[in-house]
Design a protein around this motif. Structure first.
Motif, short mmCIF file in Angstrom:
data_model
loop_
_atom_site.label_atom_id
_atom_site.label_comp_id
_atom_site.label_asym_id
_atom_site.label_seq_id
_atom_site.Cartn_x
_atom_site.Cartn_y
_atom_site.Cartn_z
N VAL B 402 0.84 -1.31 -0.10
CA VAL B 402 -0.01 -0.13 0.16
C VAL B 402 0.93 1.29 0.27
O VAL B 402 2.09 1.22 0.78
N LYS B 403 0.52 2.16 -1.06
CA LYS B 403 1.17 3.35 -0.97
C LYS B 403 0.63 4.44 -0.17
O LYS B 403 -0.67 4.63 0.05
N VAL B 404 1.23 5.10 0.80
CA VAL B 404 0.59 6.06 1.65
C VAL B 404 1.30 7.60 1.72
O VAL B 404 2.76 7.65 1.48
N TYR B 405 0.59 8.51 1.58
CA TYR B 405 1.22 9.75 1.64
C TYR B 405 0.20 10.76 1.96
O TYR B 405 -0.85 10.46 2.36
N GLU B 406 0.93 12.14 2.41
CA GLU B 406 0.01 12.91 3.00
C GLU B 406 -1.08 13.66 1.98
O GLU B 406 -0.61 13.92 0.96
N LYS B 407 -1.99 13.80 2.67
CA LYS B 407 -3.19 14.41 1.91
C LYS B 407 -2.83 15.88 1.75
O LYS B 407 -2.85 16.49 2.71
N LEU B 408 -2.90 16.56 0.61
CA LEU B 408 -2.59 17.80 0.51
C LEU B 408 -3.89 18.79 1.05
O LEU B 408 -4.90 18.31 0.50
#
Lengths: 174, 410
Positions: B402-408
């Motif tokens: 799973v790829k996770v990044y901060e919601k802009l």
């Protein structure tokens, strides 16, 4: 499927009830036939682990697990009765094998015996119930105030002969 | 009795007047009719004190020849008396069949002599001798049979204890083996040397000679011999049937009955100690109402039933030292995650980050961090179907990539 004799259910239920099947009962005639004798022996052995014994004149089941503890009491009763008959100068074997016994006379005879003290501690003490039990097994036959022994009694005579012979052998070895 | 000095009447008078004395002496001295001198003296003195008529030792030994002293000091009753007394008292002493056999053997000898004898006078003597031996033999055997029958009857009387029973069995065995079977052999028609065969031969010979003998006197003697042998055969047949049809079964019966009683005796005496009567009782089947019969089946059934056998649970309070598991601080890890800006394999990242802080990677520790995926300000992108394994100390997880990044922020 092998075929069973018509009397199958009756034979099995009688024997499982601890009853002797005795000549000239037609059930005995079936058991005595060679084609059935071995099958029944195997049947009881495989289904219940019981031994079926077919003698000349009677058949019965035995088991060293589900066994009748009161057999000891019956043999005591027979032994003491024979002894008393012999004391009274009677031919005990004829009396037992052929004769009729009056209910209360027999009870009196046993009570007079010096061995009553043993019998009264056993199931023989309730004489009525005792006779009922062994009539139920076809070892005795009760009619009115009398009872007689059936041919099954020979099994217990045979037991006595075996004891005597074993004792004799033991004495000879000493 | 011609060799006695006093008359027959004196002897009979002695027997009559001193009947009790004679009977006692007879009884005491049986079976060999020998009596100790002490016993005889005692008997005489006892008899003389109780009886009006007296006896004296010298009279009974010298005059009446009732008995004589043996070199050993004992006294022996005169055989002539004892034979007569056996008859009077109806009390026969058992002879061994071997003895009887020797007696009738004489028939064979005389018969052989008779067949070759030419002299009429001598032939007549042989005939008379044969008749006499046969008569004696018949008397003997009848006495013996009678005695055996009576003794056998007496065997049936009360046995007070087991040793009486053993005596019964022993006696019955002894009589069967020592008397009846040998007696049967003597009387058995199939046995060529049996007395019955001798008598049959005599009978045939006499039957022929009573017609064909040379003289009238001889014919008459043979006629008598013939009659005697016919009679003897009939009597012996009777005796034989008494022995085989009456006495033998009776003895066998007494023997087998005594064996049964003896077995029962041992059983009753040892009823509380079954090992002492050696043979086990018949294991008769007890009537059972339920059908649990086979031992295996019974065991299995019991096991099954035990499952329903509820017991109130026993509560054990154990004083355990409460161990509070260290859980990672999720805010710290979120901070780390945000610093990364983007994590291509979130779960692997969780594992790796956690491993930097602790060796013991448990499921609860892992979940504390992996739950960050649910944070609202993070976006999780999931494309791949494949799973990889994450090995924890208490579990193995199969996780997707799973790829996770901060919601802009908008």
């Amino acid at each position: 499927m092998r075929s069973y004799p018509n009397e199958h259910k009756e034979i099995v239920s009688n024997l499982l009830d601890g009853k002797f099947i005795i000549y000239p009962n037609p059930l005995f005639a079936v058991l005595q036939q060679e084609e059935f004798a071995d099958d029944y022996k195997e049947f009881f052995k495989e289904s219940y682990d019981y031994e079926l014994t077919i003698e000349n004149e009677f058949a019965y089941l035995s088991s060293n697990v589900v066994n009748e503890k009161r057999t000891r009491d019956f043999v005591l009763f027979l032994a003491i009765l024979c002894r008393e008959l012999d004391y009274n100068g009677k031919n005990f074997r004829d009396a037992i094998e052929l004769g009729n016994f009056d209910f209360s006379e027999t009870e009196q005879l046993l009570k007079q015996s010096s061995k009553w003290e043993i019998l009264e501690k056993t199931s023989v003490a309730d004489f009525e119930a005792f006779i009922r039990t062994w009539s139920g097994k076809n070892v005795l036959k009760r009619t009115g105030n009398q009872f007689k022994f059936t041919k099954a009694v020979k099994l217990f005579f045979e037991f006595a002969v075996n004891v005597a012979n074993a004792k004799l052998k033991e004495q000879q070895e000493l | 009795m011609s060799n006695l000095n006093i008359s027959g009447k004196d002897i009979l008078r002695f027997l009559l007047n001193h009947y009790d004395f004679v009977q006692k002496a007879f009884d005491i001295s049986k079976p060999d009719f020998i009596i100790d001198s002490d016993k005889l003296f005692q008997l005489i003195s006892e008899y003389n004190t109780s009886s009006e008529t007296k006896v004296s030792l010298s009279k009974i030994t010298t005059d009446l020849k009732f008995c004589r002293q043996l070199p050993t000091g004992e006294y022996k009753l005169n055989g002539t008396y004892t034979t007569f007394l056996e008859f009077i008292f109806d009390d026969f002493v058992l002879d061994l069949p071997e003895t009887l056999k020797n007696r009738y053997q004489a028939v064979f000898n005389h018969f052989t002599s008779l067949q070759t004898e030419k002299d009429e006078t001598k032939a007549i003597l042989f005939i008379r001798e044969i008749t006499k031996v046969i008569e004696d033999f018949l008397n003997d055997i009848q006495g013996q049979t009678y005695r055996l029958l009576r003794d056998t009857e007496s065997l049936k009387v009360n046995a007070e204890n087991n040793s009486d029973l053993s005596v019964r069995i022993q006696k019955a065995n002894y009589w069967i083996d020592e008397y009846i079977i040998p007696l049967n052999a003597i009387l058995n028609i199939d046995n060529p040397s049996s007395v019955i065969n001798a008598i049959i031969q005599v009978q045939r010979y006499a039957s022929e000679k009573r017609i064909l003998a040379d003289t009238y006197t001889l014919k008459r003697e043979f006629e008598k011999l013939y009659a005697s042998s016919v009679n003897a055969k009939a009597e012996l047949d009777q005796t034989l049937s008494k022995l085989t049809r009456e006495l033998l079964p009776l003895l066998e019966r007494i023997k087998s009955d005594s064996i049964i009683l003896s077995g029962f005796y041992h059983f009753v005496e040892n009823v509380d100690n079954p090992e002492n009567y050696i043979v086990p009782l018949p294991d008769l089947l007890r009537k059972v109402r339920a059908n649990v019969i086979s031992k295996t089946f019974s065991n299995e059934a019991e096991f099954y039933i035990d499952q329903f056998n509820y017991k109130t649970p026993e509560i054990l309070y154990e004083e355990t030292t409460e161990e509070i598991e260290w859980l990672p601080d999720s805010s710290y890890f979120k901070e780390q995650l945000l610093k990364e800006k983007e994590v291509s394999d979130f779960y692997q990242w969780c594992f790796d980050s956690l491993k930097e802080h602790t060796e013991n990677l448990t499921l609860s520790k892992f979940f504390t961090i992996s739950n960050l995926i649910l944070e609202e300000d993070l976006v999780a992108e999931y494309k791949d179907e494949t799973r990889f394994e994450i090995q924890l100390s208490d579990a193995v997880l199969k996780m997707p990539k799973v790829k996770v990044y901060e919601k802009l922020s908008e």
